[in-house]
Design a protein around this motif. Structure first.
Motif, mmCIF file in Angstrom:
data_model
loop_
_atom_site.group_PDB
_atom_site.id
_atom_site.type_symbol
_atom_site.label_atom_id
_atom_site.label_comp_id
_atom_site.label_asym_id
_atom_site.label_seq_id
_atom_site.Cartn_x
_atom_site.Cartn_y
_atom_site.Cartn_z
ATOM 1 N N VAL A 1 -12.846 14.185 -38.250
ATOM 2 C CA VAL A 1 -11.514 14.110 -38.920
ATOM 3 C C VAL A 1 -11.495 13.329 -39.769
ATOM 4 C CG1 VAL A 1 -9.041 14.112 -38.808
ATOM 5 C CG2 VAL A 1 -9.987 15.250 -36.981
ATOM 6 N N TYR A 2 -11.245 13.350 -41.203
ATOM 7 C CA TYR A 2 -11.382 12.404 -42.256
ATOM 8 C C TYR A 2 -9.915 11.878 -42.574
ATOM 9 C CZ TYR A 2 -11.845 10.075 -46.683
ATOM 10 O OH TYR A 2 -11.694 9.069 -47.763
ATOM 11 N N ARG A 3 -8.906 13.142 -42.801
ATOM 12 C CA ARG A 3 -7.531 12.798 -43.039
ATOM 13 C C ARG A 3 -6.912 13.727 -42.272
ATOM 14 N NH1 ARG A 3 -6.421 10.448 -48.201
ATOM 15 N NH2 ARG A 3 -7.571 8.565 -48.111
ATOM 16 N N ILE A 4 -5.364 13.598 -41.621
ATOM 17 C CA ILE A 4 -4.670 14.552 -41.165
ATOM 18 C C ILE A 4 -3.172 13.936 -41.259
ATOM 19 C CG2 ILE A 4 -4.808 13.401 -38.647
ATOM 20 C CD1 ILE A 4 -4.128 16.020 -37.516
ATOM 21 N N TYR B 1 0.066 21.536 -40.162
ATOM 22 C CA TYR B 1 -0.898 20.146 -40.365
ATOM 23 C C TYR B 1 -1.886 20.604 -41.294
ATOM 24 C CZ TYR B 1 1.523 17.992 -36.144
ATOM 25 O OH TYR B 1 2.235 17.437 -35.338
ATOM 26 N N LYS B 2 -2.207 19.599 -42.160
ATOM 27 C CA LYS B 2 -3.343 19.709 -43.045
ATOM 28 C C LYS B 2 -4.517 18.595 -42.719
ATOM 29 C CE LYS B 2 -0.617 21.521 -46.761
ATOM 30 N NZ LYS B 2 0.023 21.529 -48.280
ATOM 31 N N LEU B 3 -5.421 19.102 -42.657
ATOM 32 C CA LEU B 3 -6.843 18.411 -42.333
ATOM 33 C C LEU B 3 -8.077 18.446 -43.175
ATOM 34 C CD1 LEU B 3 -7.629 18.224 -38.300
ATOM 35 C CD2 LEU B 3 -9.688 18.746 -40.164
ATOM 36 N N ILE B 4 -8.458 17.261 -43.449
ATOM 37 C CA ILE B 4 -9.951 17.433 -43.800
ATOM 38 C C ILE B 4 -11.099 16.817 -43.012
ATOM 39 C CG2 ILE B 4 -11.121 16.471 -45.929
ATOM 40 C CD1 ILE B 4 -8.614 16.339 -47.365
ATOM 41 N N LEU C 1 -2.679 18.922 -31.935
ATOM 42 C CA LEU C 1 -2.627 18.684 -33.253
ATOM 43 C C LEU C 1 -1.724 17.524 -33.266
ATOM 44 C CD1 LEU C 1 -2.036 22.174 -34.637
ATOM 45 C CD2 LEU C 1 -3.793 20.558 -35.290
ATOM 46 N N ALA C 2 -0.868 17.117 -32.591
ATOM 47 C CA ALA C 2 0.081 15.809 -32.899
ATOM 48 C C ALA C 2 -0.522 14.756 -32.258
ATOM 49 C CB ALA C 2 1.541 16.198 -32.179
ATOM 50 N N LEU C 3 -1.421 14.971 -31.446
ATOM 51 C CA LEU C 3 -2.244 13.686 -30.886
ATOM 52 C C LEU C 3 -3.497 13.491 -31.554
ATOM 53 C CD1 LEU C 3 -1.735 14.529 -27.204
ATOM 54 C CD2 LEU C 3 -0.577 13.119 -28.659
ATOM 55 N N THR C 4 -3.868 14.336 -32.480
ATOM 56 C CA THR C 4 -5.367 14.121 -33.338
ATOM 57 C C THR C 4 -5.007 12.981 -34.264
ATOM 58 O OG1 THR C 4 -5.876 16.485 -33.100
ATOM 59 C CG2 THR C 4 -6.715 15.436 -34.662
ATOM 60 N N GLU C 5 -6.245 12.141 -34.497
ATOM 61 C CA GLU C 5 -6.071 10.985 -35.464
ATOM 62 C C GLU C 5 -7.668 11.100 -36.032
ATOM 63 O OE1 GLU C 5 -5.916 7.552 -32.710
ATOM 64 O OE2 GLU C 5 -3.745 7.589 -32.430
ATOM 65 N N ASN D 1 -9.653 19.949 -30.260
ATOM 66 C CA ASN D 1 -9.913 18.565 -30.125
ATOM 67 C C ASN D 1 -10.941 18.348 -29.267
ATOM 68 O OD1 ASN D 1 -9.926 15.641 -30.209
ATOM 69 N ND2 ASN D 1 -7.991 15.632 -31.268
ATOM 70 N N LEU D 2 -12.297 18.209 -29.586
ATOM 71 C CA LEU D 2 -13.424 17.876 -28.686
ATOM 72 C C LEU D 2 -13.116 16.409 -28.113
ATOM 73 C CD1 LEU D 2 -16.152 19.295 -30.637
ATOM 74 C CD2 LEU D 2 -14.654 20.400 -29.017
ATOM 75 N N GLU D 3 -12.392 15.525 -28.508
ATOM 76 C CA GLU D 3 -12.382 14.080 -27.715
ATOM 77 C C GLU D 3 -11.520 14.133 -26.408
ATOM 78 O OE1 GLU D 3 -13.695 11.405 -28.838
ATOM 79 O OE2 GLU D 3 -14.302 12.253 -30.838
#
Length: 570
Positions: free
Chosen positions: A478-481, A492-495, A514-518, A542-544
């Motif tokens: 993830v670069y931006r979220i 959510y918008k993600l790059i 999604l809410a926990l993704t950084e 989220n693979l993390e």
């Protein structure tokens, strides 16, 4: 004495007609049916006045019993000439009217639209991003505008809403609603014009603006010289022009104008053809005429909807002439049409169905509202009415009604999109319906959820959108979220670093992760490629979090091995 009476009567009749022209503002061009009728009526009135009254053609006598009798002296000089001219004028008018019928020139009726270009729908109609789908129709635009007026104390008692007109202003699709005087005394109190206009976004029900920077002095239902039709006809050279379709439009600076279509008949009194527009500044009344080829760039429409729809009907009705009793190859428009924008161009879009068919479309036609260039899409499927009924059937327990659907390019397939409204006219759900198979319906309380439901339905059907060539998978960091609230939903918008030229839009209810993704998290996304750079996610992982789970599952084993080592050492 007789000459003086004749002069006074002629002056009175002339004054009467002048008043009628000022009040009605008619078309006085005899090349049009209404203009020819007006001149025949005016001439008839003068003939009756001069030859039957002014010249003594009517003789009133009274006998000894005081009984009065009226007789016409047919020998009065000029009476025969007048009656002859009357007969000639009216016969000529009715003869031209009859000759204007399709029976005498059906080819002109059939060919007026022109031969449509056969096109592939997905090649010529651009895909739309979800946030660009027009969810506000004409009825809802009026409701939202009325609510905005009610929010301003004192304004609601001064104005009424005019006709909403959809248009693109600076690239934004909006409905523009003029505010008009609510009565004679309101007009008298505000001679400089009404308050302005209201702009309602066609894609966002919460985006409604009242604009008071420009007064609307000239209106369709104003009084005296502020009446729009009267102003254009009497003072701006419109008295001998064919004029129709008064629409309220804004230029790119927000200045309000009335755009009026000028037209000429292609065959006697029939087949009206748009020749250009008269553009009237709604504040100053300044008027300019333009042809179709030299329009200002902000003008979206020249062709009236009723002209285009009638021309399509004529092409289908007279495809093999007048006497086609077997209805061979006949077609007609479906029950309704919609104005759509493909890029910056405005089109009329409607379905085509065989004569006698109600639910099955044989194709669709899209006509440029400026150039009148038609495009034909030869694809079978459901009509708009059938799609509406199918969507309503999906939510029949709620009693929602579907708006008139627009057809969009979704995942490379023609798809109907519509809103589902309650009895109060408020949007409650959204629906996507397959054109090729209208039993495939997806609904949801948000556009995202309706789209996911539709794709699930299509994925389980033989159409197989989910497993098609547009279904993609991406994995990366993830670069931006960021999250964005859209009504009652969160998107959510993600790059991804690996795909910097694509923006993935993901509905909040697609995954709790999604809410926990950084930024920096490694994720996997299933999505639908649209070709616009905006990708709609259908699955998110989220693979993390999986890595953390794996680390925790190996931790006890490592502790046990360490304990055994310590025990052995002892």
């Amino acid at each position: 004495m007789k000459k003086k009476t004749k002069l006074l009567l002629n002056l009175a009749l002339t004054l009467f007609f002048l008043i009628m022209i000022i009040v009605k503002g008619p078309n006085l061009n005899p090349l049009y049916s209404d203009g020819a009728f007006a001149w025949c009526f005016i001439f008839s009135s003068y003939v009756v006045l001069n030859f039957l009254i002014g010249l003594g053609g009517i003789r009133v006598t009274t006998d000894q019993s005081s009984h009065m009798s009226v007789s016409v002296d047919k020998n009065v000089k000029g009476i025969k000439t007048g009656i002859t001219l009357l007969i000639i004028f009216w016969l000529l008018y009715f003869a031209v009217t009859v000759l204007s019928m399709p029976l005498f020139n059906y080819k002109a009726y059939r060919d007026q639209l022109g031969q449509p270009e056969i096109s592939e729908f997905t090649e010529t109609v651009q895909p739309l991003a979800l946030n660009q789908l027009p969810v506000v129709d004409k009825a809802l635009a009026r409701e939202l505008a009325d609510k905005k007026v009610g929010e301003n104390p004192g304004l609601g008692s001064q104005v009424v809403l005019g006709t909403p007109v959809i248009q693109k202003v600076n690239g934004k699709l909006v409905w523009v609603v003029p505010l008009e005087h609510s009565g004679f005394f309101k007009w008298l109190k505000n001679l400089d014009g009404s308050a302005g206009y209201i702009v309602v976004s066609a894609t966002d029900v919460s985006d409604v603006d009242l604009v008071t920077d420009h007064k609307i002095k000239y209106q369709e239902n104003a009084y005296l010289l502020d009446d729009l039709n009267r102003h254009v006809r009497l003072f701006e050279g419109g008295l001998f022009r064919g004029m129709t379709d008064y629409s309220f439009e804004l230029d790119d600076d927000g200045v309000p104008y009335w755009v009026i279509t000028t037209y000429k008949n292609r065959w006697l009194f029939s087949l009206p053809e748009a020749s250009g527009v008269a553009i009237v500044n709604a504040s100053t009344g300044e008027t300019n005429y333009y042809g179709v080829d030299d329009l200002p760039e902000w003008v979206d429409r020249v062709q009236p909807e009723e002209f285009i729809m009638q021309q399509i009907q004529n092409q289908g009705a007279y495809v093999h002439g007048i006497f086609n009793f077997s209805n061979q190859d006949k077609f007609r428009t479906s029950q309704g049409n919609i104005i759509v924008y493909n890029g910056s161009d405005c089109y009329l879009f409607t379905g085509l169905t065989s004569v006698g068919s109600d639910e099955s479309a044989i194709g669709f036609i899209m006509v440029d509202m400026v150039t009148k260039e038609p495009k034909m899409y030869q694809m079978s499927g459901a009509t708009e009415m059938a799609a509406q009924q199918s969507a309503q059937g999906k939510v029949q327990q709620y009693g929602y009604s579907a708006s008139f659907p627009m057809i969009i390019n979704l995942d490379g397939k023609a798809t109907y999109f519509m809103t589902l409204k309650d009895r109060a006219g408020l949007i409650k759900q959204y629906a996507f319906v397959s054109v090729s198979n209208y039993t495939n319906v997806g609904t949801g309380e948000t556009i995202d959820s309706a789209l996911r439901n539709f794709r699930q339905v299509m994925g389980s059907s033989n159409d197989g959108i989910i497993t098609g060539q547009n279904a993609k998978e991406a994995e990366g960091k993830v670069y931006r979220i960021a999250s964005e609230a859209l009504g009652e939903s969160i998107t959510y918008k993600l790059i991804l670093k690996e795909k910097p030229d694509q923006i993935f839009t993901i509905s909040y209810d697609l995954s709790n992760e999604l809410a926990l993704t950084e930024p920096g998290d490694r994720v996997k996304i299933n999505y639908m490629a649209s070709g616009t750079g905006i990708c709609i996610a259908t699955a998110f992982d989220n693979l993390e979090f999986k890595q953390i789970s794996d680390d925790e599952s190996t931790a006890p084993a490592e502790s046990s091995e360490a304990a055994e080592s310590e025990s052995s050492a002892e």
